[in-house]
Each structure stands twice: as C-alpha cells, then as structure tokens.
Design a protein around this motif. Structure first.
Motif, short mmCIF file in Angstrom:
data_model
loop_
_atom_site.label_atom_id
_atom_site.label_comp_id
_atom_site.label_asym_id
_atom_site.label_seq_id
_atom_site.Cartn_x
_atom_site.Cartn_y
_atom_site.Cartn_z
N LEU A 88 0.85 -1.19 0.00
CA LEU A 88 0.00 0.00 0.00
C LEU A 88 0.89 1.24 0.00
O LEU A 88 1.75 1.39 0.88
CB LEU A 88 -0.91 0.00 1.23
CG LEU A 88 -2.01 -1.07 1.24
CD1 LEU A 88 -2.48 -1.32 2.67
CD2 LEU A 88 -3.18 -0.64 0.37
N VAL A 89 0.69 2.13 -0.97
CA VAL A 89 1.61 3.25 -1.13
C VAL A 89 0.90 4.60 -1.09
O VAL A 89 1.46 5.61 -1.54
CB VAL A 89 2.40 3.12 -2.46
CG1 VAL A 89 3.28 1.89 -2.45
CG2 VAL A 89 1.47 3.12 -3.66
N ASP A 90 -0.31 4.65 -0.56
CA ASP A 90 -1.10 5.88 -0.64
C ASP A 90 -1.21 6.64 0.67
O ASP A 90 -1.97 7.61 0.76
CB ASP A 90 -2.51 5.55 -1.13
CG ASP A 90 -3.26 4.60 -0.18
OD1 ASP A 90 -2.60 3.80 0.51
OD2 ASP A 90 -4.50 4.66 -0.14
N GLN A 91 -0.45 6.26 1.68
CA GLN A 91 -0.60 6.90 2.98
C GLN A 91 0.41 8.00 3.22
O GLN A 91 1.50 8.02 2.63
CB GLN A 91 -0.47 5.84 4.09
CG GLN A 91 -1.60 4.83 4.12
CD GLN A 91 -1.37 3.75 5.16
OE1 GLN A 91 -0.43 2.98 5.09
NE2 GLN A 91 -2.25 3.70 6.14
N ASN A 92 0.05 8.92 4.11
CA ASN A 92 0.97 9.98 4.52
C ASN A 92 2.17 9.36 5.23
O ASN A 92 2.05 8.33 5.91
CB ASN A 92 0.25 10.95 5.47
CG ASN A 92 1.15 12.07 5.94
OD1 ASN A 92 1.49 12.96 5.18
ND2 ASN A 92 1.56 12.01 7.20
N THR A 93 3.33 9.98 5.07
CA THR A 93 4.51 9.52 5.77
C THR A 93 5.27 10.72 6.32
O THR A 93 4.91 11.88 6.06
CB THR A 93 5.42 8.69 4.84
OG1 THR A 93 6.42 8.03 5.62
CG2 THR A 93 6.09 9.57 3.79
N SER A 94 6.30 10.46 7.09
CA SER A 94 7.09 11.54 7.70
C SER A 94 8.13 12.05 6.72
O SER A 94 8.51 11.37 5.76
CB SER A 94 7.77 11.04 8.97
OG SER A 94 8.71 10.01 8.65
N VAL A 95 8.63 13.25 6.99
CA VAL A 95 9.66 13.84 6.14
C VAL A 95 10.92 12.98 6.16
O VAL A 95 11.63 12.86 5.15
CB VAL A 95 9.98 15.28 6.60
CG1 VAL A 95 11.14 15.86 5.80
CG2 VAL A 95 8.76 16.17 6.47
N GLU A 96 11.19 12.33 7.29
CA GLU A 96 12.40 11.51 7.42
C GLU A 96 12.37 10.31 6.46
O GLU A 96 13.42 9.84 6.02
CB GLU A 96 12.54 10.99 8.86
CG GLU A 96 12.85 12.06 9.89
CD GLU A 96 11.61 12.88 10.26
OE1 GLU A 96 10.48 12.45 9.93
OE2 GLU A 96 11.78 13.97 10.85
N ASN A 97 11.17 9.83 6.14
CA ASN A 97 11.06 8.64 5.30
C ASN A 97 10.57 8.93 3.88
O ASN A 97 10.47 7.99 3.07
CB ASN A 97 10.10 7.64 5.94
CG ASN A 97 10.59 7.15 7.28
OD1 ASN A 97 11.77 6.85 7.44
ND2 ASN A 97 9.70 7.09 8.27
N GLY A 98 10.25 10.17 3.60
CA GLY A 98 9.63 10.45 2.31
C GLY A 98 10.08 11.74 1.69
O GLY A 98 11.05 12.38 2.12
#
Length: 300
Positions: A194-204
C-alpha cells in the motif's frame, strides 16, 4: 502514544469477533445491510472522519460543491461496509466460488511482468477492497507476498493476519521487510504494498497528489529500481452493475532510477485510479498531514 490496556484490547477484540460472526454467517443480504449500518455508525460516532474527508475532497476537487463531496463521502462509508462484509466472509471464499466475488481486468499486464522474470511489485492503495484483491489473486493465480503494518491491538491483529493468510499469501512485517521482498522478487513472485498513505519527512519526499504536495514514502521506488521488478498498479474496484469486484491491473509504471521522479510517477498512477471511482478511496485518512517546513497544517 499511550500504552493500551489489556481490558481495552480484550473488549475491542470481543466486539470484532461478534461483528465478524454476524457478517460472516448471516444471509448475504442481511450481512450487506449490517455492514452498511456499521459503517453508518462509524460515521456518526467519529464525526472527525467526515470532516477530514470533506477537507481532503475540497483540496483534491476544488471545483466540486458541498453536495458532491457529501455524496462522495457517503460512498466512502458504503465502501467500508462492503469491505467489512467481504473480510468477515473470507474463509468461505474459495477457488470454486471466488469468481462470484471478483474478476480480473487487465491481467495481461501482470502476465507480461511475469514473463520478464524479475518479479512484480503491486503498487496498491486503500481503494475499493484492498483485502480481497490480494486474497483473491492467491486463489485465482498464485499467492502473493503482502507487506502489512501490525495493528495497535495485538488480539485484533492476530485475527486479521490469520484471515489474510488463508488463501496462501505470505505476510511481511512493515517493520523489517526489505530483505524478504528482494528474495521474493528474485523468485519472480508478486509483492503487494500500500503506497497511498501519509509519511514523515524523514522517510519520504513531497510530490504532487491531486494538485497538492503530499509526503510519499520513497522506499517503494527504491525497491523497484534496485530489483528491476515491474511496478503494476492494481486495485479491487466494486462494480454495482455486476454486484462484484473487478481486480483491475494497469500498465507497468516506467521506472527511471531517479527515486523522486519514480515516486511521483507511482503516486500519479494511484491518483489516476482514484479519479475513476473517487467514492471508493479512503478519504478519511489525513493524506496531506505532513507539510513542508514553514507551511501551516491543512487540517486546522
């Protein structure tokens, strides 16, 4: 995050088991009715979910009015109700009757990817019925390796994982999955993420999503570039006319090796699929929560 109490975990798991039993063994029409009412109850009990969805839709579709957004959100909760019914009935979905629940569209894209022999990375989303898509593919074609995030309640997580694996799928923990993914792809196996979720700046990194910058995880694009696997967007979309889902595969997303550009392409493919049936995506998630430095929250 505050530690969850054992009592809360037991209570939630008990409610989940009762609900699964009711949805799993009631006549289909009654189960569909119960699933719809449960989704409506969720809507009424947690009003912030509708507020989040309305905000997301106003960002993604600035030309649409409040009435359209309200109907779309109603569709989202109806989609959640259908998902609950199917999840409860997974043990009763077999190779013999799976076609009553779902059929393929665009399967040739998967076949071409398999012929290349580098494995298949499914870029999927909380669109339609993501639980059924992986489950059904294992029955119709071959088992998948599915990357999952453990749920906060370990008792419910055990129930969910048990059902997800019934059709032969292999579950990979999101906490430690890279090596297992590469091994699966070397065996020319499919892997769903699943690739549609919000993530953190550290990981994205920030890429356009419905016209607004969204923070997307870069790991998927890195896996695709390093493995050479084909990236196939795939989703199980509800078809009201047929009264079953369509497991729709799209053409492979070209991977350049530029992680930011590839992430943008993958998110664009997800957006295109959502635009086809916007009332089946999980708009109740704060997709644009993470913001660039200095930018105010989009959720107030």
């Amino acid at each position: 995050m505050a530690k969850r109490s054992a009592f809360r975990n037991l209570l939630e798991a008990g409610v989940a088991r009762v609900l699964i039993g009711a949805l799993g063994y009631s006549p289909r029409r009654l189960a569909d009715w119960i699933g719809g009412r449960v989704a409506n109850l969720l809507d009424a009990a947690i009003p912030r979910l509708r507020r989040i969805a309305d905000r997301n839709l106003s960002l993604a579709y600035p030309d649409k009015d409040a009435s359209w957004r309200r109907r779309t959100i109603d569709g989202v909760f109806a989609s959640v109700g259908r998902l609950l019914v199917v999840f409860a009935r997974l043990p009763r979905i077999t190779k013999e009757n799976v076609s009553d629940w779902i059929r393929y569209e665009g399967f040739e894209h998967y076949e071409r990817a398999k012929e290349r022999g580098r494995g298949v990375l499914f870029a999927t989303a909380h669109l339609g019925n993501w639980e059924l898509s992986a489950y059904a593919h294992a029955l119709l074609t071959e088992p998948m390796n599915v990357v999952v995030r453990p749920l906060d309640n370990p008792l419910i997580d055990a129930i969910v994982e048990d059902r997800r694996a019934l059709s032969g799928n292999v579950l990979l923990s999101k906490r430690d999955f890279a090596r297992s993914i590469f091994q699966a792809l070397r065996r020319n196996e499919p892997v769903g993420i699943l690739v549609d979720q919000n993530t953190s700046v550290e990981n994205g990194a920030f890429v356009p999503f419905f016209g607004t910058l969204a923070c997307a995880n870069l790991t998927f694009a890195k896996l695709a570039a390093r493995s050479g696997a084909d990236v196939i967007p795939g989703f199980a979309i509800w078809n009201q006319k047929e009264r079953r889902y369509i497991l729709r595969f799209y053409p492979a997303v070209p991977i350049t090796g530029d992680v930011l550009e590839d992430t943008r392409r993958i998110q664009s493919a997800i957006e295109m699929a959502i635009r086809e049936t916007p009332d089946q995506w999980l708009w109740i998630h704060r997709r644009w929560k993470t913001r660039p430095d200095g930018e105010e929250s989009l959720y107030g």
